[in-house]
Write a protein that holds these residues in place. Sequence first.
Motif, short mmCIF file in Angstrom:
data_model
loop_
_atom_site.label_atom_id
_atom_site.label_comp_id
_atom_site.label_asym_id
_atom_site.label_seq_id
_atom_site.Cartn_x
_atom_site.Cartn_y
_atom_site.Cartn_z
N GLN A 16 0.82 -1.20 0.00
CA GLN A 16 0.00 0.00 0.00
C GLN A 16 0.86 1.26 0.00
N GLU A 17 2.01 1.19 0.66
CA GLU A 17 2.90 2.35 0.70
C GLU A 17 3.40 2.70 -0.69
N GLU A 18 3.75 1.68 -1.49
CA GLU A 18 4.21 1.93 -2.85
C GLU A 18 3.08 2.51 -3.71
N ALA A 19 1.89 1.99 -3.53
CA ALA A 19 0.74 2.51 -4.28
C ALA A 19 0.52 3.99 -3.96
N TYR A 20 0.58 4.32 -2.68
CA TYR A 20 0.38 5.70 -2.25
C TYR A 20 1.47 6.60 -2.82
N SER A 21 2.72 6.09 -2.85
CA SER A 21 3.85 6.88 -3.34
C SER A 21 3.70 7.19 -4.83
N LEU A 22 3.22 6.20 -5.63
CA LEU A 22 3.11 6.39 -7.08
C LEU A 22 1.84 7.12 -7.50
N LEU A 23 0.79 6.96 -6.71
CA LEU A 23 -0.48 7.60 -7.07
C LEU A 23 -0.54 9.05 -6.60
N GLY A 24 0.15 9.35 -5.48
CA GLY A 24 0.12 10.69 -4.93
C GLY A 24 -1.06 10.88 -3.99
N ARG A 72 11.60 2.28 -4.83
CA ARG A 72 12.20 1.09 -4.23
C ARG A 72 13.65 1.32 -3.83
N GLN A 73 14.24 2.40 -4.35
CA GLN A 73 15.57 2.82 -3.92
C GLN A 73 15.54 3.52 -2.57
N GLY A 74 14.33 3.91 -2.17
CA GLY A 74 14.20 4.63 -0.90
C GLY A 74 14.01 6.12 -1.04
N THR A 75 13.75 6.58 -2.27
CA THR A 75 13.55 8.00 -2.51
C THR A 75 12.06 8.35 -2.49
N LYS A 76 11.73 9.43 -1.81
CA LYS A 76 10.35 9.89 -1.78
C LYS A 76 9.98 10.52 -3.12
N ILE A 77 8.87 10.10 -3.69
CA ILE A 77 8.42 10.65 -4.97
C ILE A 77 7.68 11.96 -4.72
N THR A 78 8.10 13.00 -5.41
CA THR A 78 7.43 14.29 -5.30
C THR A 78 6.89 14.69 -6.67
N MET A 79 6.16 15.78 -6.71
CA MET A 79 5.61 16.25 -7.98
C MET A 79 6.73 16.57 -8.97
N HIS A 80 7.90 16.97 -8.45
CA HIS A 80 9.02 17.25 -9.36
C HIS A 80 9.39 16.03 -10.17
N GLU A 81 9.58 14.88 -9.50
CA GLU A 81 9.97 13.66 -10.21
C GLU A 81 8.92 13.27 -11.23
N VAL A 82 7.65 13.42 -10.86
CA VAL A 82 6.56 13.06 -11.76
C VAL A 82 6.58 13.95 -13.01
N ARG A 83 6.57 15.24 -12.80
CA ARG A 83 6.51 16.17 -13.94
C ARG A 83 7.78 16.09 -14.79
N TYR A 84 8.95 15.98 -14.13
CA TYR A 84 10.19 15.94 -14.89
C TYR A 84 10.30 14.64 -15.69
N GLY A 85 9.88 13.52 -15.08
CA GLY A 85 9.89 12.24 -15.79
C GLY A 85 8.98 12.28 -17.01
N HIS A 306 9.15 24.00 -5.39
CA HIS A 306 7.74 24.00 -5.79
C HIS A 306 7.61 24.45 -7.24
N ASP A 307 6.63 23.90 -7.95
CA ASP A 307 6.40 24.25 -9.37
C ASP A 307 6.35 25.76 -9.58
N VAL A 308 5.78 26.47 -8.61
CA VAL A 308 5.63 27.91 -8.75
C VAL A 308 6.99 28.60 -8.82
N VAL A 309 8.01 28.03 -8.12
CA VAL A 309 9.35 28.64 -8.14
C VAL A 309 9.88 28.66 -9.57
N THR A 310 9.69 27.57 -10.31
CA THR A 310 10.14 27.52 -11.71
C THR A 310 9.46 28.62 -12.51
N ARG A 311 8.16 28.79 -12.30
CA ARG A 311 7.42 29.81 -13.04
C ARG A 311 7.86 31.22 -12.64
N VAL A 312 8.19 31.40 -11.35
CA VAL A 312 8.69 32.70 -10.88
C VAL A 312 10.02 33.02 -11.57
#
Length: 348
Positions: A16-24, A72-85, A306-312
């Motif tokens: 469930q933890e992996e599902a939560y990490s990938l789904l957001g 699975r490497q132990g890195t927390k998935i954030t919106m940055h990784e999702v959008r950049y990927g 945060h995404d807004v920083v890039t836009r700023v």
Amino acid sequence: MRGTEPVERVIYFEDQEEAYSLLGVRDEFIRVFQENFDCQMVSRGDRLELLGAPEETESAAHVLEELQYLHRQGTKITMHEVRYGIQLEKRGKGAALHRLFSDTILVTTKGRHVRPKTLGQRRYLETIRQSSITFGIGPAGTGKTYLAVVMAVAALRTKEVEKIILTRPAVEAGERLGFLPGDLQDKVDPYLRPLYDALQDILGLDMYQKFMARGIIEIAPLAYMRGRTLENAFIILDEAQNTTDKQMKMFLTRLGFGSRMVVTGDLGQVDLPRGVTSGLRQASEILDGVEGIGIVRLAPLDVIRHDVVTRVVEAYGAYEARQKALRQQERSLRRRQREATAESEEEA
């Protein structure tokens, strides 16, 4: 859907933890995927089902699998990784994702894997590995300082260097640190706090304090660097945009045998008095192409806040470009007016 027959892909979750990490949170990551790929996504307990146009479905699945690998490497998935990927995949650079996500520089005392989060950051790290002096130039949030500290700690752990030296120009105090209360560390603490925070995050508080007490980590105000030769050390000059041209030349010539330097700064945030040349700007022009020196220019795309920083950052960059163009037009207009006036006087 498009005319092509839809295909189905399934991503299975370990728990469930992996599902939560990938789904957001509340499936926020899945909504971003559906905004970018022509496929439907349905979460069903231990799996995520993708159905849609073949190329789109395969692309979405590829990014999800790389994010799963990262989790699975132990890195927390954030919106940055999702959008950049997603962005890399859409630009045809999806093959670079696995190498990017698997390039662990070191593991912190808390077990967190530190790695580059963008291709620009990876280029920055490779340049540090290959160069005696590296300039990391870019906007706030691109990881210039933190990654430099990471590389310094990694070099210390592998005994490539014997100590880490941190320095930063104290522009607000005009480098006259003697007027400030306290000992040397008290005087420069406010200016070096970002570097201290990074070291504590990587080493842990106990190890950080031990290294400070033993002089393995040294604070060296830029004004106090004159006359020294720094050997077997990893030296970081932060906020270098606020050095003068003379200060920068003095600092760079402190490099001794077995040492490495990283100079970081943001040319969009120069705090020097009007008319004073930024040492970072000048050095990046003079030393471009010199053997043993690497210059990496990070872009708003490399911002990992945060995404807004890039836009700023992008908005300010566009504004400054417009202002520069206007100033050039005004100078050109004044020049033409002067020429026209001179011609009129000659005719008279």
